[in-house]
Scaffold this active site. Structure first.
Site, PDB file in Angstrom:
ATOM      1  N   ASP A   1      -0.173  -5.011  -8.794  1.00 59.67           N
ATOM      2  CA  ASP A   1       0.748  -5.533  -7.779  1.00 59.67           C
ATOM      3  C   ASP A   1       0.108  -5.259  -6.418  1.00 59.67           C
ATOM      4  OD1 ASP A   1       2.981  -6.466  -6.463  1.00 59.67           O
ATOM      5  OD2 ASP A   1       4.083  -4.574  -6.626  1.00 59.67           O
TER       6      ASP A   1
ATOM      7  N   GLU B   1       0.440 -10.715 -10.151  1.00 61.51           N
ATOM      8  CA  GLU B   1       1.544 -11.594  -9.773  1.00 61.51           C
ATOM      9  C   GLU B   1       1.050 -12.629  -8.771  1.00 61.51           C
ATOM     10  OE1 GLU B   1       5.629  -9.720  -9.838  1.00 61.51           O
ATOM     11  OE2 GLU B   1       5.572 -10.415  -7.769  1.00 61.51           O
TER      12      GLU B   1
ATOM     13  N   ASP C   1       6.492   0.577  -7.089  1.00 67.38           N
ATOM     14  CA  ASP C   1       5.274  -0.239  -7.045  1.00 67.38           C
ATOM     15  C   ASP C   1       4.503  -0.197  -8.365  1.00 67.38           C
ATOM     16  OD1 ASP C   1       5.079  -1.122  -4.070  1.00 67.38           O
ATOM     17  OD2 ASP C   1       5.655   0.990  -4.042  1.00 67.38           O
TER      18      ASP C   1
END
Lengths: 165, 165
Positions: free
Chosen positions: A11, A71, A143
């Protein structure tokens, strides 16, 4: 004998880049490791991006993932934020590609859909399901939980259709 | 004996990343090399960014620059373009930082100002002055000319105040 496949979820973020590694073998998922990379905000931009790249390279060397899932970035309403996120993402994707780790990208909706069953799930629902699916992970901050969710999504949608660098 | 300082200028772009290396010693500037990195547009994003990173790494290994100069990105009106440029820029900056090449960033206006003498100069004026200042470079296409202009600007504004990775 076929060994389990290791999937690295990332991420990307300039302030905090979350990462998580899981193993997948058929329907089974096993937590391996997770963490965050947070370069000091006072450092020059290039140095911060370099720390993200080096940190991720260390993760790759340590855990030898077979594949990576990242992502897809939605375009932010704030162009400055979009630019900063884009740069962190560029550092992450280039590092994965130069380390010969094949990358698959997933829309945020798809990640949530495959973990929670609803594309509109919020962060706490995602974190809850990550904890349920990967009990060995223990307490995971937001996160890294997102990164593990992306890894789970990547495991769910194998085989990888991306092209090797 | 102090040797000349090598400055690498980079103009990041997902489609075309221009680069140029010059040597600077006091007021003298000498062209060393220039080129472009153009990953095939049909490749997946991560692979393209990986090719930019690997190409730039090869330039760094071949020409051993002491410093690098990169143009600051203006935030585009098109958020999608901003994101793509940001990713290319992130790959470039992370590669420079992990190779321990100190980076200085310059606004486009400042680059034009220091080469042409006017912050509002157009591309052809910049290319014309690059050719005059670096006659050995010969014919230079636009993207590499921009990178050489950035390198000249970097040489002009030394010493580097950036922090080493």
């Amino acid at each position: 004998m076929k060994r389990a496949i290791r999937v690295l979820g990332v991420d990307p973020g300039l302030r905090i880049t979350g990462w998580g590694v899981i193993e997948t073998e058929g329907p089974r998922r096993r937590w391996i490791a997770h963490g965050t990379i947070s370069p000091a905000p006072a450092l020059p931009l290039a140095v911060r991006l370099g720390e993200i790249a080096l940190g991720l390279r260390e993760v790759i060397v340590t855990y030898a993932p077979d594949e990576a899932a990242v992502e897809e970035t939605f375009v932010n309403v704030n162009p400055r934020s979009t630019l900063l996120l884009g740069q962190a993402r560029g550092a992450v994707l280039a590092t994965l590609a130069t380390a010969q780790v094949p990358v698959v990208e997933f829309a945020a909706r798809k990640v949530k859909q495959s973990i929670v069953g609803a594309g509109s799930a919020d962060k706490s629902q995602v974190a809850f399901m990550v904890k349920r699916l990967l009990p060995l992970a223990g307490e995971v901050k937001a996160d890294a939980a997102d990164a593990l969710a992306i890894a789970l999504c990547g495991a769910h949608h194998r085989p990888v259709s991306g092209v090797r660098a």
